[in-house]
Design an enzyme around this catalytic site. Structure first.
Site, PDB file in Angstrom:
ATOM      1  N   ASP A 270    -120.291 -38.679 -78.372  1.00 59.93           N
ATOM      2  CA  ASP A 270    -121.150 -37.697 -79.041  1.00 59.93           C
ATOM      3  C   ASP A 270    -120.585 -37.271 -80.383  1.00 59.93           C
ATOM      4  OD1 ASP A 270    -121.911 -37.387 -76.029  1.00 59.93           O
ATOM      5  OD2 ASP A 270    -123.541 -36.546 -77.229  1.00 59.93           O
TER       6      ASP A 270
ATOM      7  N   GLN B  91    -127.048 -38.430 -65.304  1.00 58.21           N
ATOM      8  CA  GLN B  91    -127.573 -39.440 -66.239  1.00 58.21           C
ATOM      9  C   GLN B  91    -127.227 -40.859 -65.782  1.00 58.21           C
ATOM     10  OE1 GLN B  91    -125.996 -36.633 -67.131  1.00 58.21           O
ATOM     11  NE2 GLN B  91    -126.610 -35.894 -69.141  1.00 58.21           N
TER      12      GLN B  91
ATOM     13  N   GLY C  16    -128.859 -37.972 -75.532  1.00 58.09           N
ATOM     14  CA  GLY C  16    -128.025 -39.075 -75.992  1.00 58.09           C
ATOM     15  C   GLY C  16    -127.883 -38.950 -77.502  1.00 58.09           C
ATOM     16  N   ALA C  17    -126.651 -39.060 -78.000  1.00 59.90           N
ATOM     17  CA  ALA C  17    -126.368 -38.698 -79.393  1.00 59.90           C
ATOM     18  C   ALA C  17    -127.265 -39.409 -80.422  1.00 59.90           C
ATOM     19  CB  ALA C  17    -124.885 -38.930 -79.682  1.00 59.90           C
TER      20      ALA C  17
HETATM   21  O1  MRU Z   1    -125.951 -34.587 -72.508  1.00 55.52           O
HETATM   22  P1  MRU Z   1    -126.381 -35.967 -72.906  1.00 55.52           P
HETATM   23  O2  MRU Z   1    -127.109 -36.701 -71.827  1.00 55.52           O
HETATM   24  O3  MRU Z   1    -127.116 -35.960 -74.221  1.00 55.52           O
HETATM   25  O4  MRU Z   1    -125.010 -36.716 -73.138  1.00 55.52           O
HETATM   26  C1  MRU Z   1    -125.024 -38.055 -73.526  1.00 55.52           C
HETATM   27  C2  MRU Z   1    -123.675 -38.663 -73.635  1.00 55.52           C
HETATM   28  O5  MRU Z   1    -122.668 -38.023 -73.414  1.00 55.52           O
HETATM   29  C3  MRU Z   1    -123.611 -40.070 -74.135  1.00 55.52           C
HETATM   30  O6  MRU Z   1    -122.543 -40.738 -73.568  1.00 55.52           O
HETATM   31  C4  MRU Z   1    -123.447 -40.053 -75.655  1.00 55.52           C
HETATM   32  O7  MRU Z   1    -124.413 -39.222 -76.244  1.00 55.52           O
HETATM   33  C5  MRU Z   1    -123.537 -41.388 -76.243  1.00 55.52           C
HETATM   34  S1  MRU Z   1    -125.177 -42.033 -76.179  1.00 55.52           S
HETATM   35  C6  MRU Z   1    -125.184 -43.542 -76.927  1.00 55.52           C
END
Ligand code: MRU
Length: 362
Positions: free
Chosen positions: A244, A203, A52-53
């Protein structure tokens, strides 16, 4: 920093180490992984123990401290050079979420600007990581409030749809898209959240559903391919997703499948919101075509758990993110308000010609 005990915090600083909720094991197991070395933090980000970003931004900031702690020199210039190598290690973990680079760059900048001996610089790095974490919590709560104001007014409570996990687990502890959902739930404006399972890493099914269960938010899990049908059936009032990386023109990279969802929402005249802190906007990139898209291992597609689900000898393509063009986005909900995607740049650089359109509820 004291954190409220009843919340979900994916990254915790405790004594002299970091604890991460192991997000690869949820929901079947709730495990905390202890991280004491920068190299282990890099592995944790790469293997998505933390993901998650904003959460990987926080984790990387603590990773900078762990790496700084391992540097043995007392010479400031040598220290800064070696800190640059620590930064490179962490930068090489995942390419798409800009929050990772933003947090590392902030730590580097603050450290360079600080006057003092190496031991003092190390303390500055730890304090910067803690500040990034605390600020993210505060920003997400503001995003929740602004999101609530921007959501459509309906005669009934809202039925929202989200993709992936942009919740407490993906941030310092409240969530961006799921923060908006959380705020709607706490204000008694939410009837139900529809969550895409989010192939291939699930997720939505594993993490968003787990978070909703913790807070008793009513959730209906669907597979990604069911979202269009749900919209056609009038079951969805608005879509809220995280981001992201957002480029200067308002294009948004988010979990693979987000683009398709935005097209379908547009086709059904359903508002499509992106919730993200301003630190997710990369004003150095003109548009979404410049965003590096991570490609992950083919086993994420070919296997479910240990079980192969397809014949051997075939090709795979596994991009982890896609880019949604700004024109499909109703508003980007930031800690400074809900803005039209094209107004992000005006807000950042204070351009007031013609004014900035705040997006109020429709
Ligand atoms: O691959 P991930 O699980 O890190 O991807 C996460 C996402 O795409 C989320 O939607 C994004 O990071 C926003 S989190 C607040």
């Amino acid at each position: 920093m004291s954190l409220a005990p009843h919340h979900v915090y994916p990254v915790i600083w405790q004594d002299d180490h970091v604890l991460l909720i192991d997000q690869t094991r949820l929901p079947s197991e709730y495990d905390l992984v202890q991280i004491s070395r920068c190299a282990d933090m890099a592995i944790a980000i790469k293997t998505m123990i933390v993901r998650g970003a904003p959460a990987i931004g926080v984790a990387a900031a603590y990773g900078m401290y762990l790496g700084a702690r391992e540097i043995e020199t007392g010479d400031r210039e040598v220290f800064l050079t070696q800190l640059g190598h620590v930064a490179d290690t962490l930068r090489a973990t995942r390419p798409t979420a800009v929050n990772l680079f933003w947090a590392i760059d902030r730590v580097m900048r603050v450290t360079r600007q600080s006057i003092g001996q190496v031991d003092y610089l190390k303390q500055v790095i730890l304090q910067t990581a803690q500040a990034i974490q605390l600020e993210d919590l505060q920003m997400c709560e503001a995003i929740g409030d602004y999101g609530l104001a921007a959501l459509p007014q309906t005669p009934h409570r809202l039925r929202l749809l989200t993709h992936c996990n942009a919740g407490a687990l993906a941030t310092a502890g409240y969530g961006t898209a799921l923060g908006v959902v959380r705020s709607a739930w706490r204000s008694e404006r939410l009837e139900r959240l529809y969550a895409d399972e989010t192939r291939p890493r699930l997720q939505g099914a594993r993490l968003t559903a787990w978070e909703c269960v913790q807070e008793e938010i009513p959730i209906t899990l669907i597979t990604d391919s069911m979202a269009a049908h749900c919209m056609q059936q009038g079951m969805v009032d608005a879509v809220v997703v995280g981001a992201d990386r957002i480029t200067a023109n308002g294009d948004v990279a988010n979990k693979i499948g987000t683009y398709g969802l935005a097209i379908v929402a547009h086709a059904h005249d359903i508002p499509f919101f992106v919730a993200a802190p301003f630190s997710t906007v990369d004003f150095g990139l003109v548009d979404g075509s410049q965003i590096p898209i991570e490609e992950r291992d083919s086993t994420e597609i070919s296997h479910i758990g240990e079980t192969s689900i397809c014949p051997e000898g075939i090709a795979f393509y596994n991009p982890a993110f896609d880019v949604t063009p700004a024109r499909l986005i109703t508003a980007v909900i930031t800690e400074q308000g809900a803005l039209k995607p094209e107004d992000l740049i005006k807000r950042e650089f204070g351009i007031r010609r013609g004014g900035i359109d705040r997006v109020e509820s429709t």
